[in-house]
Design a protein around this motif. Structure first.
Motif, PDB file in Angstrom:
ATOM      1  N   ARG A 199      11.323  -4.891  40.995  1.00  0.00           N
ATOM      2  CA  ARG A 199      10.857  -3.805  41.851  1.00  0.00           C
ATOM      3  C   ARG A 199       9.627  -3.182  41.195  1.00  0.00           C
ATOM      4  O   ARG A 199       9.760  -2.251  40.400  1.00  0.00           O
ATOM      5  CB  ARG A 199      11.952  -2.760  42.049  1.00  0.00           C
ATOM      6  N   PRO A 200       8.465  -3.703  41.490  1.00  0.00           N
ATOM      7  CA  PRO A 200       7.263  -3.210  40.798  1.00  0.00           C
ATOM      8  C   PRO A 200       7.041  -1.733  41.035  1.00  0.00           C
ATOM      9  O   PRO A 200       7.342  -1.200  42.109  1.00  0.00           O
ATOM     10  CB  PRO A 200       6.146  -4.060  41.415  1.00  0.00           C
ATOM     11  N   ARG A 201       6.519  -1.086  40.001  1.00  0.00           N
ATOM     12  CA  ARG A 201       6.150   0.315  40.100  1.00  0.00           C
ATOM     13  C   ARG A 201       4.646   0.435  39.895  1.00  0.00           C
ATOM     14  O   ARG A 201       4.188   0.603  38.760  1.00  0.00           O
ATOM     15  CB  ARG A 201       6.886   1.146  39.042  1.00  0.00           C
ATOM     16  N   PRO A 202       3.869   0.316  40.967  1.00  0.00           N
ATOM     17  CA  PRO A 202       2.414   0.380  40.789  1.00  0.00           C
ATOM     18  C   PRO A 202       1.997   1.711  40.173  1.00  0.00           C
ATOM     19  O   PRO A 202       2.469   2.766  40.576  1.00  0.00           O
ATOM     20  CB  PRO A 202       1.879   0.222  42.224  1.00  0.00           C
ATOM     21  N   ALA A 203       1.113   1.645  39.212  1.00  0.00           N
ATOM     22  CA  ALA A 203       0.687   2.852  38.515  1.00  0.00           C
ATOM     23  C   ALA A 203      -0.478   3.493  39.258  1.00  0.00           C
ATOM     24  O   ALA A 203      -1.350   2.812  39.793  1.00  0.00           O
ATOM     25  CB  ALA A 203       0.270   2.511  37.079  1.00  0.00           C
ATOM     26  N   ALA A 204      -0.456   4.810  39.292  1.00  0.00           N
ATOM     27  CA  ALA A 204      -1.547   5.541  39.906  1.00  0.00           C
ATOM     28  C   ALA A 204      -2.746   5.563  38.966  1.00  0.00           C
ATOM     29  O   ALA A 204      -2.603   5.483  37.753  1.00  0.00           O
ATOM     30  CB  ALA A 204      -1.093   6.965  40.234  1.00  0.00           C
ATOM     31  N   GLY A 205      -3.941   5.688  39.559  1.00  0.00           N
ATOM     32  CA  GLY A 205      -5.147   5.792  38.747  1.00  0.00           C
ATOM     33  C   GLY A 205      -5.676   4.483  38.226  1.00  0.00           C
ATOM     34  O   GLY A 205      -6.466   4.474  37.279  1.00  0.00           O
ATOM     35  N   THR A 206      -5.255   3.359  38.800  1.00  0.00           N
ATOM     36  CA  THR A 206      -5.722   2.058  38.303  1.00  0.00           C
ATOM     37  C   THR A 206      -7.228   1.905  38.487  1.00  0.00           C
ATOM     38  O   THR A 206      -7.932   1.422  37.594  1.00  0.00           O
ATOM     39  CB  THR A 206      -4.986   0.926  39.031  1.00  0.00           C
ATOM     40  N   ALA A 207      -7.755   2.319  39.666  1.00  0.00           N
ATOM     41  CA  ALA A 207      -9.190   2.192  39.909  1.00  0.00           C
ATOM     42  C   ALA A 207      -9.986   3.034  38.913  1.00  0.00           C
ATOM     43  O   ALA A 207     -11.024   2.588  38.399  1.00  0.00           O
ATOM     44  CB  ALA A 207      -9.508   2.610  41.344  1.00  0.00           C
ATOM     45  N   GLU A 208      -9.502   4.241  38.614  1.00  0.00           N
ATOM     46  CA  GLU A 208     -10.206   5.078  37.652  1.00  0.00           C
ATOM     47  C   GLU A 208     -10.189   4.452  36.256  1.00  0.00           C
ATOM     48  O   GLU A 208     -11.159   4.549  35.507  1.00  0.00           O
ATOM     49  CB  GLU A 208      -9.569   6.466  37.613  1.00  0.00           C
ATOM     50  N   ASP A 209      -9.056   3.809  35.898  1.00  0.00           N
ATOM     51  CA  ASP A 209      -8.993   3.135  34.605  1.00  0.00           C
ATOM     52  C   ASP A 209     -10.011   2.007  34.524  1.00  0.00           C
ATOM     53  O   ASP A 209     -10.661   1.804  33.489  1.00  0.00           O
ATOM     54  CB  ASP A 209      -7.589   2.588  34.369  1.00  0.00           C
ATOM     55  N   VAL A 210     -10.174   1.252  35.613  1.00  0.00           N
ATOM     56  CA  VAL A 210     -11.146   0.160  35.609  1.00  0.00           C
ATOM     57  C   VAL A 210     -12.561   0.721  35.456  1.00  0.00           C
ATOM     58  O   VAL A 210     -13.383   0.172  34.701  1.00  0.00           O
ATOM     59  CB  VAL A 210     -11.016  -0.672  36.901  1.00  0.00           C
ATOM     60  N   ARG A 211     -12.861   1.801  36.152  1.00  0.00           N
ATOM     61  CA  ARG A 211     -14.197   2.403  36.017  1.00  0.00           C
ATOM     62  C   ARG A 211     -14.420   2.906  34.593  1.00  0.00           C
ATOM     63  O   ARG A 211     -15.528   2.818  34.045  1.00  0.00           O
ATOM     64  CB  ARG A 211     -14.352   3.543  37.023  1.00  0.00           C
ATOM     65  N   ARG A 212     -13.362   3.423  33.966  1.00  0.00           N
ATOM     66  CA  ARG A 212     -13.492   3.887  32.583  1.00  0.00           C
ATOM     67  C   ARG A 212     -13.767   2.709  31.638  1.00  0.00           C
ATOM     68  O   ARG A 212     -14.553   2.821  30.702  1.00  0.00           O
ATOM     69  CB  ARG A 212     -12.216   4.620  32.169  1.00  0.00           C
ATOM     70  N   VAL A 213     -13.139   1.580  31.907  1.00  0.00           N
ATOM     71  CA  VAL A 213     -13.375   0.380  31.091  1.00  0.00           C
ATOM     72  C   VAL A 213     -14.815  -0.103  31.267  1.00  0.00           C
ATOM     73  O   VAL A 213     -15.479  -0.492  30.291  1.00  0.00           O
ATOM     74  CB  VAL A 213     -12.370  -0.723  31.466  1.00  0.00           C
ATOM     75  N   ILE A 214     -15.304  -0.089  32.516  1.00  0.00           N
ATOM     76  CA  ILE A 214     -16.684  -0.528  32.761  1.00  0.00           C
ATOM     77  C   ILE A 214     -17.659   0.353  31.996  1.00  0.00           C
ATOM     78  O   ILE A 214     -18.627  -0.132  31.381  1.00  0.00           O
ATOM     79  CB  ILE A 214     -16.976  -0.515  34.274  1.00  0.00           C
ATOM     80  N   GLU A 215     -17.420   1.655  31.994  1.00  0.00           N
ATOM     81  CA  GLU A 215     -18.279   2.553  31.233  1.00  0.00           C
ATOM     82  C   GLU A 215     -18.214   2.252  29.739  1.00  0.00           C
ATOM     83  O   GLU A 215     -19.233   2.302  29.040  1.00  0.00           O
ATOM     84  CB  GLU A 215     -17.867   4.003  31.490  1.00  0.00           C
ATOM     85  N   GLY A 216     -16.997   1.943  29.254  1.00  0.00           N
ATOM     86  CA  GLY A 216     -16.852   1.590  27.846  1.00  0.00           C
ATOM     87  C   GLY A 216     -17.584   0.310  27.491  1.00  0.00           C
ATOM     88  O   GLY A 216     -18.208   0.204  26.423  1.00  0.00           O
ATOM     89  N   LEU A 217     -17.532  -0.696  28.379  1.00  0.00           N
ATOM     90  CA  LEU A 217     -18.245  -1.949  28.133  1.00  0.00           C
ATOM     91  C   LEU A 217     -19.749  -1.712  28.098  1.00  0.00           C
ATOM     92  O   LEU A 217     -20.468  -2.262  27.254  1.00  0.00           O
ATOM     93  CB  LEU A 217     -17.894  -2.965  29.220  1.00  0.00           C
TER      94      LEU A 217
END
Length: 794
Positions: free
Chosen positions: A724-742
């Protein structure tokens, strides 16, 4: 044979005899056979140098150089100059081998396998001790101080062994040291011999001066050994000393009672999290429907002294057939019985038995004892988990937020014990707790606010390398620096909960492992974890998860429906009114007749661009405009394509479980493509967790961006493996944060290429190639059907 040569032989023999105490530490004794000729060569070089004679410093230097050459010949021959002379490569290889041995020592339980690193540590260490003993006893003619390096060698062995035959190795080591003393101090022992050996001989008697000291020395040695072995038996037993091995026993008695001492299980937790070799620790087979909440608890830490948490000294009993109901758990709280079969790795030797909490029964072989307060099992007199397979029946307690919020006050005795905080605790801990939980109406809301502060809103970063100091200021430093790992987060939340009057303790064990294709769950070293447990009357000890990117957030602490992080579509939003609207809806006000005559204005139509009614420009202006557009579009097409793909992947999604799962996978695809654009080529053979580690390492991401990568990877594993997957909130924001870090970690050239010529744009060519192949296959399938009529006519 000269007296000095005899002394050198005794020094070598004493070194080898004391080194025998190291035999129980490893599984194979072959290293000792390899050590004997090396010690003999080292001793022979010293004897030859003294016979020349060389000066004392030159003798020591000659022995040290020969020792280094021998170690190079045995362990680093391929990296040495002409296979014998150690050079930079050989030193580098020996250094790496020592580091490997140090890691092996911290990872393997006794007896450890004889790896190359451990063998180098054993042989090299004994040779260094042998050089010190030979230098002190032979070169400088002072055998008594030579006992210090021998004692150091024996202390290491005694401190690490399981205590099974310590008396035997003590006898061997003591005999070697006494033999060395006898060879060096014949004259001194002769003076002592008048006390033990009778009066002086008559002038006409045979000369026994050469025999009497040896005989008298043996008597002295026998008396000394007897005193050393027999006196401790007459003294009261003392446990918990410096060299008392953990797991050598948990108390006195016949197995029906006793106490367990406060051995801190956190010693190796940081090492497990920082290990480069993430080995499997446990394998599980469980009846639980959702393994994402299957924490394995080893022990609870309930004694807080202001500096650290440790298990209190508790009474232990025999293991009952059926465990009692957990303290504080009422009958009206929903629960489900879970059966879990656990198999421990052959190398994993833990004194405490990892189990889901709360256990209701366990089937395990061996000598185990039960601690009723923490509901834990601990090995008795050397029993551990090495290679054990056992079955645990436990309860999956499923309280609701309402039950926790309405929990009454706990019993006075329990609250008094588990809310104690030392006076040395910095005031900032309590003041910060009050500030975070301001506005909370009950202890449950306070606990949720504390958890969210550490995991979400407080700006904390997960870092296993951080140093926050020791002593009472450690928690205050953690709250200030906001960097740490699970120990810091759990310690801080439990301490702050106690200042608010909430009974709290810390649990140590393993976070949920990784589901496998065969239905089992694998738990590795890096799953080692610590989390706080807070007590609520009617529910009992309840798990919370303040550590970001680790474990799973309990469903009873989430404001949404348990089992999902998505809002309930059947509930109105917090800002929506439940009263019916007096205005007609667009579908009601737009009748079929209106649609047929002039259409109806919709929100989408209102937002659309309206074409102007001006006159058209000249045809040549139109052509120039189109040409300019083409000139601009072609070079910028990779940039425009990536921007469009990123917008779609990270944009809105359907508010269903399928939509959330697709959104999580699309976000992960965007993260890996962005890393590819910045030079981190994707490796499809890795799991999500392994790919996340690789992106963080190769992308040189800062801790915040690294934590975001792991959060997205955890969400992907939830979607791919959880029942029963529990999708986490804020995934898109985490990806944008990673892009900024890269972008921040990359150079100017890499950033420009990632923007205008992204490597992942090659996916367009792959997609076109795939569609072209499909089209060709369809055309090839249609051609025979087109030829059939003509063939029939012919």
């Amino acid at each position: 044979m000269s007296g000095r040569a005899r002394l050198a032989l005794c020094a070598a023999a004493a070194t080898l005899m004391v080194s025998c105490a190291l035999l129980p530490l490893v599984a194979e004794p072959t290293w000792l056979l390899q050590l004997v000729p090396l010690v003999a060569v080292q001793t022979g070089v010293g004897a030859a140098a003294r016979r020349v004679p060389l000066g004392r410093p030159l003798t020591v230097i000659a022995q040290a150089l020969v020792t280094l050459v021998m170690l190079t010949l045995v362990f680093a021959r391929q990296h040495a100059i002409i296979g014998l002379i150690p050079g930079p490569d050989a030193f580098r290889y020996l250094s790496d081998l020592l580091q490997q041995g140090s890691n092996d020592v911290s990872e393997y339980a006794i007896p450890a396998p004889l790896t190359a690193g451990i063998k180098l540590m054993l042989i090299g260490g004994v040779l260094v001790i042998g050089l010190l003993v030979d230098t002190l006893a032979v070169t400088f003619r002072s055998a008594a101080p030579a006992g210090l390096p021998l004692l150091a060698l024996y202390s290491v062995a005694a401190g690490l062994s399981d205590g099974g035959a310590d008396w035997l190795w003590f006898l061997v080591a003591a005999a070697g040291y006494l033999m060395l003393l006898l060879a060096e101090g014949r004259d001194r022992l002769a003076q002592w011999g008048r006390v033990f050996g009778g009066g002086p001989r008559s002038p006409g008697a045979p000369d026994g001066g050469a025999v009497a000291p040896v005989r008298t020395g043996r008597r002295i040695g026998a008396v000394a050994l007897g005193v050393a072995l027999l006196v401790p038996l007459a003294l009261p037993a003392m446990s918990g000393g410096l060299l008392d091995p953990a797991g050598s026993g948990v108390g006195a008695g016949n197995g029906d009672g006793g106490t367990i001492s406060a051995v801190n299980p956190l010693v190796s937790l940081r090492d497990s999290l920082n290990t480069d070799n993430d080995r499997q620790v446990l394998s599980l087979k469980t009846s639980a429907n959702d393994v994402s909440d299957l924490y394995l608890r080893i022990v609870s830490l309930d004694d807080f002294d202001g500096t650290t948490w440790k298990p209190a000294q508790r009474r232990i009993v025999g293991v009952p057939n059926t465990f009692p109901t957990p303290i504080g758990l009422d009958a009206h709280v929903k629960r489900a019985a879970v059966t879990t079969t656990i198999s421990a790795a052959d190398w994993y030797a833990q004194d405490w038995l990892p189990m889901p909490y709360p256990p209701s029964g366990v089937k395990v072989a061996g000598r185990w004892r039960y601690e009723p307060v923490g509901m834990t099992l601990v090995g008795d007199h050397g029993q551990n988990t090495r290679g054990e397979t056992y079955q645990v029946t436990s309860l999956d307690v499923q309280p609701t937020a309402e039950q926790l919020a309405s929990a009454p006050e706990p019993p006075a005795a329990l609250k008094r014990e588990y809310t104690q905080v030392p006076s040395a605790l910095p005031k900032v801990v309590a003041s910060t707790a009050r500030q975070i939980t301001a506005g909370a109406r009950n202890h449950y809301e306070e606990a949720v606010k504390l958890q969210d502060y550490f995991a979400v809103t407080g700006g904390f970063q997960y870092d296993t390398q951080v140093q926050v100091g020791r002593g009472p200021e450690a928690i205050a430093n953690f709250l200030k620096k906001k960097q740490g790992f699970c120990v810091h987060f759990s310690f801080a939340m439990a301490a702050m909960a106690r200042t608010l009057g909430i009974p709290a303790r810390v649990a140590v064990g393993f976070a949920p492992g990784t589901p496998q294709a065969d239905g089992t769950v694998t738990v590795n070293q890096k799953d080692a974890h610590a989390w706080p447990e807070l007590y609520f009357e009617g529910v009992g000890w309840t798990r919370f998860e303040p550590t970001p990117t680790r474990g799973t957030t309990p469903s009873y602490t989430q404001s949404n429906t348990p089992g999902t992080s998505l809002p309930d579509q059947g509930l109105p939003s917090h800002q929506a009114s439940t009263a019916p609207s007096t205005a007609a809806s667009s579908s009601e006000s737009c009748t079929p007749e209106s649609v047929r005559q002039k259409g109806c204005e919709t929100a989408s139509a209102a937002a659309a661009l309206h074409s102007g009614g001006g006159d058209a420009g000249p045809w040549w202006a139109l052509l120039i405009g189109l040409a300019g557009l083409v000139v601009l579009t072609v070079p910028l097409s990779p940039l425009l394509w990536r921007a469009r793909v990123r917008s779609v992947r990270l944009g809105a999604h359907a508010r269903t479980e399928e939509g959330a799962a697709a959104h999580t996978l699309a976000a992960w695809q965007e993260l890996t493509d962005s890393a590819w654009d910045h030079g981190v080529v994707p490796d499809e053979s890795l799991t999500a967790r392994g790919a996340a580690d690789r992106i963080v390492r190769l992308g040189e991401l800062d801790p915040a961006a690294g934590a975001a990568v792991h959060r997205v990877a955890d969400a992907v594993e939830q979607v791919l493996y959880a029942p029963r997957p529990r999708p986490a909130a804020g995934t898109a924001e985490d990806v944008r944060r990673v892009i900024e870090g890269l972008r921040g970690a990359a150079g100017t050239g890499t950033r420009l290429r990632a923007l205008f010529l992204p490597r992942s744009s090659v996916r367009v060519l792959w997609a076109l190639s795939a569609r072209w192949s499909v089209l060709r296959a369809r055309v090839a399938a249609v051609k025979p059907r087109l030829r059939r009529p003509s063939e029939q006519q012919g």
